[in-house]
Design a protein around this motif. Structure first.
Motif, PDB file in Angstrom:
ATOM      1  N   ARG A   3      11.778   2.910  -6.207  1.00  0.00           N
ATOM      2  CA  ARG A   3      12.401   3.089  -4.901  1.00  0.00           C
ATOM      3  C   ARG A   3      11.412   2.693  -3.814  1.00  0.00           C
ATOM      4  O   ARG A   3      10.215   2.911  -3.958  1.00  0.00           O
ATOM      5  N   PRO A   4      11.906   2.144  -2.730  1.00  0.00           N
ATOM      6  CA  PRO A   4      10.991   1.826  -1.627  1.00  0.00           C
ATOM      7  C   PRO A   4      10.447   3.110  -1.001  1.00  0.00           C
ATOM      8  O   PRO A   4      11.123   4.126  -0.920  1.00  0.00           O
ATOM      9  N   SER A   5       9.204   3.047  -0.591  1.00  0.00           N
ATOM     10  CA  SER A   5       8.559   4.208   0.008  1.00  0.00           C
ATOM     11  C   SER A   5       9.093   4.437   1.418  1.00  0.00           C
ATOM     12  O   SER A   5       9.303   3.495   2.182  1.00  0.00           O
ATOM     13  N   TRP A   7       7.385   6.485   3.435  1.00  0.00           N
ATOM     14  CA  TRP A   7       6.223   7.015   4.143  1.00  0.00           C
ATOM     15  C   TRP A   7       5.970   6.265   5.452  1.00  0.00           C
ATOM     16  O   TRP A   7       5.787   6.878   6.501  1.00  0.00           O
ATOM     17  N   ALA A   8       5.932   4.941   5.399  1.00  0.00           N
ATOM     18  CA  ALA A   8       5.591   4.142   6.587  1.00  0.00           C
ATOM     19  C   ALA A   8       6.571   4.364   7.746  1.00  0.00           C
ATOM     20  O   ALA A   8       6.128   4.572   8.884  1.00  0.00           O
ATOM     21  N   PRO A   9       7.885   4.330   7.515  1.00  0.00           N
ATOM     22  CA  PRO A   9       8.791   4.582   8.651  1.00  0.00           C
ATOM     23  C   PRO A   9       8.626   5.971   9.274  1.00  0.00           C
ATOM     24  O   PRO A   9       8.796   6.139  10.481  1.00  0.00           O
ATOM     25  N   LYS A  10       8.257   6.955   8.457  1.00  0.00           N
ATOM     26  CA  LYS A  10       8.037   8.298   9.003  1.00  0.00           C
ATOM     27  C   LYS A  10       6.815   8.324   9.919  1.00  0.00           C
ATOM     28  O   LYS A  10       6.824   8.990  10.948  1.00  0.00           O
ATOM     29  N   PRO A  31      -0.894   7.474   0.663  1.00  0.00           N
ATOM     30  CA  PRO A  31      -0.763   7.401  -0.791  1.00  0.00           C
ATOM     31  C   PRO A  31      -1.362   6.135  -1.421  1.00  0.00           C
ATOM     32  O   PRO A  31      -2.078   6.222  -2.403  1.00  0.00           O
ATOM     33  N   THR A  32      -1.065   4.976  -0.842  1.00  0.00           N
ATOM     34  CA  THR A  32      -1.541   3.723  -1.443  1.00  0.00           C
ATOM     35  C   THR A  32      -1.881   2.707  -0.360  1.00  0.00           C
ATOM     36  O   THR A  32      -1.478   2.853   0.796  1.00  0.00           O
ATOM     37  N   LEU A  36      -0.005   1.565   3.402  1.00  0.00           N
ATOM     38  CA  LEU A  36      -0.719   1.286   4.652  1.00  0.00           C
ATOM     39  C   LEU A  36      -0.414  -0.120   5.164  1.00  0.00           C
ATOM     40  O   LEU A  36      -0.256  -0.321   6.373  1.00  0.00           O
ATOM     41  N   GLN A  37      -0.323  -1.082   4.266  1.00  0.00           N
ATOM     42  CA  GLN A  37       0.011  -2.443   4.683  1.00  0.00           C
ATOM     43  C   GLN A  37       1.434  -2.513   5.219  1.00  0.00           C
ATOM     44  O   GLN A  37       1.694  -3.199   6.216  1.00  0.00           O
ATOM     45  N   ASP A  38       2.350  -1.780   4.583  1.00  0.00           N
ATOM     46  CA  ASP A  38       3.725  -1.714   5.098  1.00  0.00           C
ATOM     47  C   ASP A  38       3.749  -1.074   6.484  1.00  0.00           C
ATOM     48  O   ASP A  38       4.484  -1.520   7.373  1.00  0.00           O
ATOM     49  N   LEU A  39       2.938  -0.037   6.668  1.00  0.00           N
ATOM     50  CA  LEU A  39       2.852   0.623   7.976  1.00  0.00           C
ATOM     51  C   LEU A  39       2.356  -0.348   9.034  1.00  0.00           C
ATOM     52  O   LEU A  39       2.917  -0.419  10.127  1.00  0.00           O
TER      53      LEU A  39
END
Length: 75
Positions: A3-5, A7-10, A31-32, A36-39
């Protein structure tokens, strides 16, 4: 299938809400590296890095820390 994380949108929502100190605290326990790169991608798309240089520095620092090889391994 993973599933896509979410975390970044939050974290982006925290920053948009004006709570960058809470966002930095969450970035420090990210977490990974991928999260962080997605954020960073989301922050760049929303033009939030320039008004929040401390968030920019925190994401760069944590990407570097999580990407580096570990000095100590548990037995």
């Amino acid at each position: 299938m993973s599933r896509p994380s979410v975390w970044a949108p939050k974290i982006v929502a925290l920053i948009k809400g004006g709570n960058s100190s809470a966002a930095i605290a969450q970035i420090k326990v990210a977490p990974t590296v991928k999260d962080l790169q997605d954020l960073r991608k989301l922050l760049i798309a929303a033009n939030l890095l320039k008004p929040h240089p401390n968030v920019d520095a925190a994401t760069n620092d944590m990407i570097a820390e999580l990407s580096a090889p570990r000095l100590h391994r548990s037995p």
